[in-house]
Design an enzyme around this catalytic site. Structure first.
Site: not given
Lengths: 317, 308
Positions: B69, B130, B249
């Protein structure tokens, strides 16, 4: 009627009633559910293209100290897609004891290939209904325009418009006749001149004549579906104040339809396609630019939540 | 009765499961699909001082066992958050942590300071990791000196709020940045953020994402995340008494238990929420089953008990 669910959306386990090839590259999947929230044409479901049961339930096996994990670990199950696959509804039927949903999809990758392999009786996990559907305009005549995998949602829309008393004309475009997910030759043959005829069983059943177009000229009008739409508007005696256009298909087609309708003042709604993860507005992946009054003139909206259907005037191409 | 509650620097979570920032918006998106009150805590999407519209489309792409993403910290901005979202979050009834991002240290301090005034917020998660915007904080998160500097500055304005620092895995040795965060006063560590990664359209020979690179998440990164949690737990966090919120995950109870054994106290579910929002409660129940089967009465009995 089945007892309606109180939620506007949810995760449901559907059973496969039938799954058949609709053409060379589309499959038609008929699903049966005990219940499903109310839906509108243009809305979609996000389908989990893999086994419904969690692959690894801790209670299902023993972890023996020192042993390797069992071979059905999720990572070792081969190629199943991680994310769900968003697909528009092609139809819905409410029965006394449940709901039938029709989904017609093009087989493009591992997810849709998995769907194509489903057999009657197998379960499918679907999340929906999602998004904002078409909002029928107060015009007596409706042109529903679909390109490729954008054709199926037009079946659901044509049915709803016909039920609302509109006269519906369908335009369906594909690369070739073999890629068209419709049954040809029900009453008439497709017109090479781009004239609407009762040539597809699916739209004819919804009272709609259809113009077929193909890129390679193998069936119907040779050329783009937007060209056929333009020709029909120009040649027919359609009073433009009576017509509304609804479309779903690849971006160039939608842009051409927008370019036709916007200057002519024809009300038009377009259903956009984007890659998305959640379908719920959380991941923020499926943005499209829409006009607004900010200094830069646009802002992002989410195709999954604010769309997929947008008014033609909103979209920044 | 199995006790699943954990303690994150004085904030009690009824169970260790929380939402990973950026995967659950501001809590309204999942209303019909997941009763968030069943979770241990809620982590919001990143908030910056001013609204951000985020990156161009395409923003996400699925890869094998994962996804990339590059949303670009799209968010409504601090003031809209305080006005429109905080009142709703207050009604959630579970501890709320607000993820904070920025360009300069002053931005972080300003946002963290304002959030410290809100009853609705129990803690902040400092996003210095980020990978998807040039100035999205990762320049702070990959350099131990910068980590120390920004954590110290934000620490000073977190009087009421717990300060969680989210670590980037895009470093040579994650224990170095973890140690810097702890020494600067982090109350807890959350780890890991996504891995900087790329997917290529081989026909056009261009990156698929408009941002060119994105952050890899999902099952593909879990074994690396488990390893990093293990290292930080054994080398930094355990001795310092700083809890770790583990993520990367987690999709099934098995995955969550790996993180617990490796040393995580909290567990964040992210990408899996996109696929099966309600599955997070299955993870919670699966952990309880595991504890029962192994004769434990409290989840705390297994945290960091990896035999090596």
């Amino acid at each position: 009627m089945a007892v309606p669910t109180t939620k506007s959306k949810g995760i449901f386990t559907a059973g496969v009633l039938a799954n058949r090839p609709a053409c060379a590259d589309h499959f038609a999947l008929l699903l049966r559910l005990a219940e499903f929230p109310p839906t509108q044409p243009g809305q979609f479901v996000n389908i989990r293209c893999g086994r419904v049961e969690p692959i690894l339930k801790p209670t299902e096996f023993e972890w023996r100290p020192g042993s390797l994990p069992p071979p059905h670990q999720p990572e070792t199950v081969g190629r199943q897609p991680l994310l769900r696959r968003p697909i528009s509804l092609a139809g819905r039927r409410d029965l006394d004891d449940g709901v039938e949903l029709e989904i017609i999809h093009r087989v493009v990758g591992v997810g849709t290939a998995w769907l194509a392999g489903l057999k009657a009786g197998e379960p499918v996990d679907i999340l929906g209904p999602l998004g904002q559907g078409f909002r029928p305009v107060d015009r007596p005549l409706a042109a529903v325009v679909g390109g490729g995998s954008g054709i199926p949602p037009m079946l659901y829309l044509a049915e709803a418009l016909a039920a609302a008393g509109k006269k519906v004309v369908a335009f369906a475009g594909a690369r070739s006749g073999a890629s068209l997910p419709l049954t040809i030759g029900a009453h008439d043959l497709p017109s090479q001149a781009g004239w609407p005829t009762l040539c597809t069983a699916e739209f004819a059943a919804r009272g709609a004549a259809t113009v077929i177009t193909t890129d390679d000229g193998s069936l119907g009008f040779p050329g783009l579906v937007s060209q056929a739409l333009q020709g029909w508007i120009e040649r027919s005696s359609v009073a433009q104040g009576e017509l509304a256009v609804y479309a779903c298909g690849p971006n160039p087609m939608m842009q051409a339809v927008a370019g036709l309708c916007l200057p002519a003042g024809i009300p038009c709604q377009l259903s956009l396609e984007r890659h998305m993860a959640c379908g719920l507005g959380a991941c923020q992946g499926c943005v499209c630019k829409v006009k607004d009054d900010s200094p830069q003139g646009w802002k992002y909206k989410l195709v999954c939540k604010d769309g997929p259907v947008f008014d033609v005037g909103e979209i920044c191409w | 009765m199995i006790d699943l509650s954990v303690d994150i620097a004085g904030v009690r979570l009824a169970n260790p499961l929380v939402t990973a920032s950026g995967t659950c918006g501001y809590a309204d998106e999942y209303a019909d699909l997941l009763d968030l009150r069943q979770l241990g805590g809620f982590f919001t999407k990143s908030i910056t001082q001013k609204p951000r519209q985020g990156n161009e489309y395409p923003r996400i792409v699925e890869t094998r066992a994962g996804m990339l993403n590059a949303i670009g910290l799209a968010n409504i901005g601090l003031e809209a958050f305080v006005r429109d979202k905080a009142p709703l979050l207050r009604q959630l009834g579970i501890p709320v942590f607000v993820n904070v991002a920025g360009v300069q240290i002053e931005d972080y301090v300003a946002v963290a300071g304002r959030l410290d005034e809100l009853d609705a917020v129990r803690g902040i998660e400092l996003n210095i990791s980020c990978p998807n915007v040039k100035e999205g904080g990762i320049q702070f998160g990959t350099d131990a000196t910068q980590v120390h500097k920004i954590v110290s500055a934000v620490r000073a304005v977190c009087r009421k709020n717990v300060l969680v620092v989210k670590l980037s895995p895009n470093v040579t040795d994650i224990t170095v940045t973890a140690r810097a965060a702890v020494e600067a006063g982090a109350d807890a560590l959350s780890m890991i953020n996504t891995f900087t990664a790329m997917a290529i359209d081989i026909e056009s020979r261009r990156p698929i994402l408009a941002n060119r690179t994105g952050g890899l998440s999902g099952p593909a990164i879990r074994p690396i995340a488990v390893y990093m949690v293990h290292r930080v737990y054994t080398q930094v966090a355990k001795a310092a008494g700083v809890p770790i919120i583990g993520m990367g995950g987690i999709q099934f109870a098995h995955d969550a238990i790996e993180f617990l054994l490796a040393g995580a106290t909290g567990l964040a579910v992210g990408t899996a929420l996109f696929i099966d929002p309600g599955g997070v409660l299955g993870i919670r129940d699966g952990i309880a089953d595991y504890l029962r089967r192994h004769g434990h009465t409290s989840i705390k009995e297994i945290i960091g008990t990896l035999q090596t």
